[in-house]
Each structure stands twice: as C-alpha cells, then as structure tokens.
Design an enzyme around this catalytic site. Sequence first.
Site, short mmCIF file in Angstrom:
data_model
loop_
_atom_site.label_atom_id
_atom_site.label_comp_id
_atom_site.label_asym_id
_atom_site.label_seq_id
_atom_site.Cartn_x
_atom_site.Cartn_y
_atom_site.Cartn_z
N LEU A 179 4.65 47.70 -3.34
CA LEU A 179 4.59 46.44 -2.60
C LEU A 179 3.47 46.45 -1.57
O LEU A 179 2.72 45.48 -1.45
CB LEU A 179 5.93 46.15 -1.94
N ALA A 180 3.31 47.56 -0.83
CA ALA A 180 2.26 47.60 0.18
C ALA A 180 0.89 47.68 -0.50
O ALA A 180 0.00 46.87 -0.21
CB ALA A 180 2.47 48.79 1.12
N SER A 195 23.40 49.25 -4.51
CA SER A 195 22.87 48.42 -3.43
C SER A 195 23.84 48.18 -2.28
O SER A 195 25.03 47.98 -2.46
CB SER A 195 22.46 47.06 -3.99
N ARG A 200 23.22 51.52 7.88
CA ARG A 200 23.32 52.62 6.93
C ARG A 200 23.63 53.96 7.59
O ARG A 200 24.44 54.73 7.07
CB ARG A 200 22.00 52.73 6.17
N HIS A 231 17.32 58.36 0.85
CA HIS A 231 16.87 57.12 0.24
C HIS A 231 15.49 56.68 0.72
O HIS A 231 14.67 56.19 -0.06
CB HIS A 231 17.90 56.03 0.57
N GLU A 249 5.95 52.14 3.46
CA GLU A 249 6.78 53.30 3.81
C GLU A 249 5.93 54.49 4.26
O GLU A 249 6.41 55.38 4.95
CB GLU A 249 7.66 53.70 2.60
N ARG A 266 16.25 52.39 9.22
CA ARG A 266 15.80 51.10 8.69
C ARG A 266 17.00 50.26 8.28
O ARG A 266 17.94 50.78 7.67
CB ARG A 266 14.89 51.32 7.48
N LEU A 302 11.20 46.04 1.82
CA LEU A 302 10.39 45.12 1.01
C LEU A 302 9.61 44.22 1.95
O LEU A 302 8.43 43.93 1.76
CB LEU A 302 11.29 44.30 0.10
#
Lengths: 249, 643
Positions: free
Chosen positions: B45-46, B286, B332, B403, B427, B437, B443
């Site tokens: 994505l980045a 998820s 999390r 993760h 990341e 995070r 994303l």
Amino acid sequence: MKITLHVWRQKDANSQGGMKPYEVDGVSKDMSFLEMLDMLNEQLIVQGKEPIAFDHDCREGICGTCSLMINGVAHGPDGSTTTCQLHMRSFKDGDAIHIEPWRSRAFPVVRDLVVDRSSFDRIIQAGGYISINAGNAQDANNLPIAKHSSDLSMDAAACIGCGACVASCPNGSAMLFVAAKIGHLAHVPQGQPERAKRARNMVAQMDAEGFGACSNHYECEAVCPKDIPVNFISEMNKDFMKASLCGDS
Amino acid sequence: MAFQLDSKIPEGPLKDKWTEHLFNMKLVNPANKRKFRIIVIGSGLAGGAAAASLGELGYNVDCFCFQDSSRRAHSIAAQGGINAAKNYPNDGDSVRRLFYDTIKGGDYRSREANVYRLAEVANSIIDQCVAQGVPFAREYGGLLDNRSFGGAQVSRTFYARGQTGQQLLIGAYQSLQRQVAKGSVDMHVRTEMLDLVKVDGHAKGIIVRDLVSGEIRRHAADAVLICSGGYGNVFYLSTNAMGSNVTAAMRAFKRGAGFANPCFTQIHPTCIPVSSEHQSKLTLMSESLRNDGRVWVPKKAGDDRAPRDIPEGERDYYLERRYPSFGNLVPRDVASRAAKERCDAGFGVGSTKLAVYLDFSDAINRLGEDVIRARYGNLFQMYEKITAENPYKTPMRIYPAVHYTMGGLWVDYNLQTTVPGLFALGEANFSDHGANRLGASALMQGLADGYFVAPYTVGNYLAEHGCMNADEKVTTDHAAFDEVEKEVRDRLDRLMAIQGERSVDSFHKELGLIMWDNCGMGRTKEGLQKALKEIPKLREEFWKNVRIPGDATSFNPELEKAARVADFLEFGEIMCHDALDREESCGGHFREEHQTAEGEAMRHDDEFAYAAVWEYMGEGKAPEMSKEILEFENVKLTTRSYK
C-alpha cells in the site's frame, strides 16, 4: 502418514524437466500441503540435495502466489482452496501425489514448480484500471452505487491472480482472469467511461501473450479458489463484441 | 556520535500545520519532474501508492519487489478495514477524534503532528479508493457502510468483506500498472534490495539482486523510498507472509538511518493457535470479528467439557468483565494480554491450553446465520480450512500472535530518515502508531504516506537538493557503487562458502523462539539479558554452520532466506536492547516489572516519553540510542482506560 511424491524438477526455462519420486514420512494430518513440502525440503537440504522450488508467500490464501497442479488438479482436491490452505487431512497414509507446475505456454517455468506469470501484469497494464490520478477524487458518498452492483463487482474483484484458471483450461485460456477484472470495473459507475476500450485492449493483450480462447469447458470455475463464476466471461464477451462493433462510445 | 534529531514539525496550531507546510514546501515544476528518478522499495500500500502517485506527477520511478508481481505484497492480507473520520454514521466522529483515538491507542508514544496529519488525509484516501473502483461494502441506499473496530466508540471503519487490504492493494496495483504502461514507472519484480548507496551523505541508489538470474545490479536515483513493511518475521511465526523481511530497513540502518522503537511489536489477539512444530505461519482472524463475537474461557480452570456443554453461568467473558465500556472491542494490546493472563492462570482451552474461545452463538441467534455469513463468511471459511472445525456451530479457538511492528526507521515530519534523500513509508517507518496500533489504521497509514504525503515531501527534497543537470548527476559508475557492490558480493560469497550442516529455517525457528520467549508478550530484564547472550551465539553458529544449497548465480530461494535471516539475527539483538532500555510498559511493550495491581501496563511518562532512535556503531559493537522527546501539547497524557 507416509506419502510418495512425484515432483516435476526442471533447472530453468531452457532445460528439459521430468518427474522425480520422493518419500516423505511422518506427515501429520494437521500440516498444510506446503508445510509437508517444507519438511521434505528440510530433509533434502540436510542430505546435501537441491530442495524443490515452489512459489508461496502469504500462506493464507489471499496473495495468489502459490500454485501447483496436485494430481492433475490446480490447487488440489478441495474446492475453493488455494494450495497453501490445503491440509494433509485431505490425503491418506500411503497416497501417491503427483505435483506439477502450472501448465501453460504463457507461464514459462522458472525452476521446478515456479512459473513466470508476468503476462497477467501486462494484461492489466493494457487497461485493467480506472484512469484516475491521486487527488482527483470527489467525496466518496457523492456516488451512490446499488448494493447489488457493488456486490457483483466485489465477487469479480475477489480474483487473486493465481492463474489456476489458465493451468486447468484445456486451451490455456486466461478468460476467467481477464473477465474477473473487466467484471470488477464494469459493475461500478466509475468503470463506465473506459469500459469498451478496456475490454478491447485487455482481450487483445491476452491474445498477444499466447493464451488460448474459451470453449466453455468451465474447468476454470471448478478450480478457482475464490469461486469466480464463468458468467463474467459471458459478460466480457458481450463488452468485447459491443466494443468491436460500436467503437469506444 | 549521537543523532541530531530534528523532527521538522511545522510551527503553528496542530490543525494548521499540514496546510501551512504544504504551502511552504518547495515545488518542482512539471517540466523538471522528468529530470528526476526515484527508487521505491516495495509495492504494497505504501510503496505501490507512492510509486503510482510519483509516476502520475511525472517523475521517473523504479519500483522493486521480491514477489513475482506487485499485486502480491503482504498488505493484501489485511482483512478488516480502513479507518477514516468521514462521520457518515453521524455518531460524533471528527478528524480530532480520530487523532485522539490514535494517539491514545498508541499509548502516547507517537508524534502528535504526524498523527494529526494522518487523521486529516484519511478522508481523501476513501475518496481516492472509491474513485479507483474499490468495491467497499455499501448499504441498500447505495452509500458506504461502516463498522466498529477496537479502541474506538464510533463506527469509522470502511471495509470490503473480509478482504479490505486486497481490494485497496488492487486499487494501488491498478494505478501502478497504468503508470508502467505509460512508461513512467519501471517495475522490477523478483528483485531484492541488498544495500543502499550514499554519495556525500545523500541516498543515491541501491544494489539489488535479480532473484531469477542471480545477477547483481546497480540503480542510481535522486531519492530512495523504503516501503518494505515490517519485521514481524524476526519471531519466525507471525501473521506476516513468508517472505516479509527487515533487510531493506536493516541495510539502511547500517548506512546511517536511525531505527526507532524497534521493540514496539503488535501481538494481535485473534489468531488461530499454533498446532504443531511444523507450523510455518500463523493466520489472523480479523479484529472485525470482535464486533459480533464474544471472548470467553471457562470459569473453572482445566474445564475439559466441549464449549457447548459449558452452561452460560460457568463462562467467564473476561473482556466484558474487566472492561465493561469497551468490552470485546478493547485495543489489541489489552485484549492480547488479557488472553495470555487467563491462559497462564490455567483457564486456557483446546489441546494445548493456549487458546480462548471467540463465540458467535449470541450474534447468530440475534441476527441469523445468513447475516453473519455475509459479514464474515470468508473468515469463517478460512478458519474451517485450517482447523477442520465449523465456527457457525462451535466457538473459534484463538490466541495472540505477532502481527505488526510499530517500530521502524525514524523519520521526520517529511518522512525522511536520518539519511538525506532516504525516506521511509508505511509499516517501515515508526511515526504514527506509537506503542500500539489501532485496528484498521495500518491501511490508512500506508496509503496516506503513499498517496498524500510522500508525493509532496519528496518533491520538496528534490527542489532543495536534487541535481537537475544530467551531466552532474551521480551515475552507477560512481566509486561508491563499486564499493557497496563489492560488499554485497562478498557477503553473498561468504554465505555460499559456509556449507555447514543446518538449514536456514532451523536457525530462523530457533531465533524466533528466543524472541517470542524473551521479547514477546511479556518481557523482563532477566529474559532480555538472556536473549542478548543467546542471539550472538546463534548468529555465530549461523555464520559457521548454515547450509545453502545451489549457487548464487541462479534462482535460489534458500540463499534469499539466508540473507534475510542473517539480518534478522542482527536485528533481534537491537530489539532486545530497546526493550531492555525502556523501563516501563506501554502499548505492546509490556515489561512485567512495570504493571499496576490490576495487571495493566504502567507508563513512566516523566522518563520515557520519547522515541528511542538506535544508531549502528559498526560490526560487533552495541548500537547507541538517541532520544526524540515527544511533546504533547494537544492531548493530556492519562492512563489509558477502557473500563
């Protein structure tokens, strides 16, 4: 479990390949198929032999990297499954398993079970996108899209580009892959301005790469790990016909 | 020699910083853009978003990935969603709230200005992705649907079934391929960066290995962007892809880029538990499942009854009990520690007793199986394939797993590392998530950096420092390339020459265990000191006893792995140094010595409200740490409470 494997070994694209037998002992039913191959490779390395090269990355069925014809079936015997999600509980003690790379002229072998699928990228380059630069967009909710259309688009967009459709087609056709991209963008309004051009150019590139044509065997649908239905191929044919007859309008 | 860390945060009120900065940054005029070449490492994505956007602007881009296609980067595996402060549900969301939740969720260890900018540009990402044709979930009226994620009390998460990362990545991939077709981006697949080349202190190129031919190649450029993801695979078992690695970042570190907060690792609470020693990776379920799933263990330790036979009154819904206001949607780090606490106390379930239940029966009774299938069908199917159990009928068994890594290359407000001309995005950098995070924020950050931050800040660097005269540009004939290429070749030759007895994987697994036991969910001074003794020993053995079959001049996946594991063997040590140094608990970093009476993380803001930036001091020397003091002018530091 004890398994006998017959694996395609081939040094590179220009060398002759062939099937070689291997015995793997101590396979547990909870192992994934690729973990079974890891175990065999670990043994081969310690014995000073060349391990078997195979493609894999995410190992959770989404990146589309893993491949393998397993006993003649792309991604193996379980439906709706990539090879990395296939587990040894689908086999039994004493089984013989034949493992081959994807079979297609447009996917040359790199080594052993690894193939070159860059033809797929070139098909996308021919038109599998919406021409929008970063920064051009309007507010997302200015464009309502009926849930039904959006869901259909998502059904097609679920394609992971693994190439199982090509590998299992008797004609080596990439039509399910191409139709999935065309379908993804044809079912949303953003995809309309370039719809005709997209269908024409992507199909032309598919032909140029040496993929065959569809003659309705539907093997692709049967092995697709993401259950992409063949009716997207009919829709693509319609778009292609229309574009061929009416031009880009 | 310590780093002079200038975060380059613009002056002015928080909400005006980015706007002002956009105006103050220098521009490169359209005709001059094509005189510059930019290297992008990674196509997730980045990287994918940055390469596509820079290509759209008219720069020449070389983009590299080790996968066989730029569509396969591990961003693709993100399931649940992407956050933005659109406030479409009218539930009180705002840029300010998204900023606040992210700062708080990160346990006050991130930089205010960067996080605010992230929250500010998030809305544009949703617009951009929809315009690209990303099929986000919609309501029957045709408008976008939202769901909730951990650490927030508003619904701000946009999603595409359980495949949000895949759909966003395909959006970026399509834009990238469009630029490839136009000739503005050269895409180099199955090509791995093995080192960084600097000239006069500035990043000017890289050395890569063509993974098919084995050829070592040089690429020169005016700027280099590292978008190579996180380093979770230092633990061997993680939810990362098999190929995810720290090599590009580690090479940059060795060439002078500071590495910030390496010990900040995210252990995700809901993963499928480890089942055997042959396991090669862990699979995430998820976080979105916690919208409808309830987490519980039996009230009686060692209760072996099947879950459905345990009556309601004998179940401990421990998240709802401990955190009544957030319940199953605590962040999390909190959810992971709570699961570990129950299992350590003997209440774990399943054959290994290292698992808790995630139960959907209430939601299925309330909404019907069809609704649950529409929301999470692909996740349930994935679970069933791996475990051979049907989660519609019996609760999932889950356990925390590595993760995501919040630490990364230190960057200033412009995303530039301590090496001028070297940028880090997504990341691979450290800036936005602090010590933990929040779900659906990775994303958001990857795409924010790639579409809406780097295209401007890299331009600013080029306007200030770029060389427009073709005759004066650094080329691959420069002596610096000779030198670095020789080092790369020597290192590969050394690896190939070892011809020992043990496979690369066996070393990687051993390193992973050391890291998990000592630098995992609970960390102690004693354990970290032990790891700092064990890792160098293992590394020494690796360099004497690893066996790499084949040769370096053709396709050789074992050599690729060996080079990556060699870097992990150095990197693990830096993580342990950082974890040892940070004598507090915050977010995902839990030092057992620093906890409250209720077992919650205890921060020490007076001493540790800084980013720890590590510097490479040479072969065999311990890294040294510099501090970027984090200043909080817009939020009050409080003890995070989700009760």
